[in-house]
Enzyme design. Structure first.
Site, PDB file in Angstrom:
ATOM      1  N   SER A  57       0.859  -1.182   0.000  1.00 24.66           N
ATOM      2  CA  SER A  57       0.000   0.000   0.000  1.00 24.66           C
ATOM      3  C   SER A  57       0.894   1.231   0.000  1.00 24.66           C
ATOM      4  CB  SER A  57      -0.878  -0.007   1.254  1.00 24.66           C
ATOM      5  OG  SER A  57      -1.491   1.247   1.476  1.00 24.66           O
TER       6      SER A  57
ATOM      7  N   TYR B  84      -2.186  -0.175  10.613  1.00 29.64           N
ATOM      8  CA  TYR B  84      -2.104  -0.627   9.224  1.00 29.64           C
ATOM      9  C   TYR B  84      -0.730  -0.309   8.633  1.00 29.64           C
ATOM     10  CZ  TYR B  84      -3.604  -1.249   4.332  1.00 29.64           C
ATOM     11  OH  TYR B  84      -3.728  -1.660   3.028  1.00 29.64           O
TER      12      TYR B  84
END
Length: 279
Positions: free
Chosen positions: A136, A149
């Site tokens: 990501s 995250y």
């Protein structure tokens, strides 16, 4: 790589994993589509002679071993592993329980490690293979409300960078995919877990950020089907990228990070260069 490779894809029951499975099948490849709930994969992909559906919870090493052995029994090899399965814990660090931090890391970091550990012996034996891991922009940029995250994705990228050097002598390639915001199911209520604790100092920002996440769902700029097709193409390269920034926003974020990094390096260079031994 040539056509008719065997692709092993985690988290293939929905979202980006499902799109990658569809694109691989459309390109003529054999696909092992894994998910915690195989019935969802079967419902989404239907019957196909080139498809094997296996049950796999990536947080369970025994599941990974069983899924890989079933794949070898069916197709004889695994050419491309796509570590896609992931989830999203949103919130401020202080409001996460230790168990939530562990849960985020268990899926996003230890999950890919479990599956890769099961696949690597087969790739080493074949002296070939390609490990693709979906990260990501939060794997190289820290964002507010993304501490858990980002921690899992930063760690994922450090592991993959090091793994690349370790397995390169066996002719096994690696690619880290760093998508920006794509219209997947990551922000769906079933995929997002909110911080459990409550600290009033964060209330105002929490309200703003939770609303922003919910409003973004379904409006992300990236098309996951286009990403999937591009990834199938990239896997055919003799020298695939070690990092692939997917999406215009990912490129923009990487350029911003590089600029900030250079500014920080230059700002304190004199101090940094003064730390060597005098003799």
């Amino acid at each position: 790589m040539k056509t008719n490779n065997v692709w092993f894809i985690t988290g293939a029951g929905r979202g980006m994993g499902l799109d990658i499975a569809k694109a691989a099948l459309a390109a003529g490849h054999f696909v092992v589509a894994s998910a915690r709930d195989p019935s969802k994969v079967a419902q989404a992909l239907g019957d196909n002679n080139n498809l094997l559906i296996v049950e796999l919870d990536v947080t369970k090493p025994d599941d990974a071993e069983s899924a890989v052995q079933a794949s070898i029994a069916r197709f004889g090899k695994i050419d491309v592993l796509v570590n896609n399965a992931a989830n999203f814990y949103a919130g401020f660090f202080e409001e996460f329980t230790p168990e939530q931090i562990e849960g985020q890391t268990s899926t996003n970091l230890f999950g890919p490690m479990n599956v890769t550990r099961a696949v690597l012996p087969e790739m080493r034996k074949a002296h070939a293979g390609h490990i693709i891991t979906i990260s990501s922009t939060a794997g190289f940029v820290g964002y507010e409300h993304c501490s858990a995250y980002a921690a899992s994705k930063f760690a994922l990228e450090g592991w993959m960078e090091s793994l690349h050097l370790e397995i390169m002598p066996f002719n096994i390639k690696t690619t880290i995919v760093e998508p920006g915001f794509f219209r997947t199911e990551l922000l769906e209520p079933t995929s997002t877990t909110w911080a459990e604790l409550h600290i009033s100092d964060y209330d105002e920002r929490n309200a703003q950020l939770v609303l922003a996440w919910k409003e973004m769902n379904g409006k992300q700029s990236g098309d996951p089907q286009k990403l999937a097709k591009a990834l199938i193409n990239i896997a055919t390269f003799d020298n695939p990228p070690l990092r692939w920034l997917a999406g215009a926003d990912a490129i923009s974020e990487a350029e911003r990070k590089l600029t900030d990094f250079k500014k920080q390096a230059d700002a304190y260079k004199d101090i940094s260069l003064s730390l060597g031994h005098d003799n």
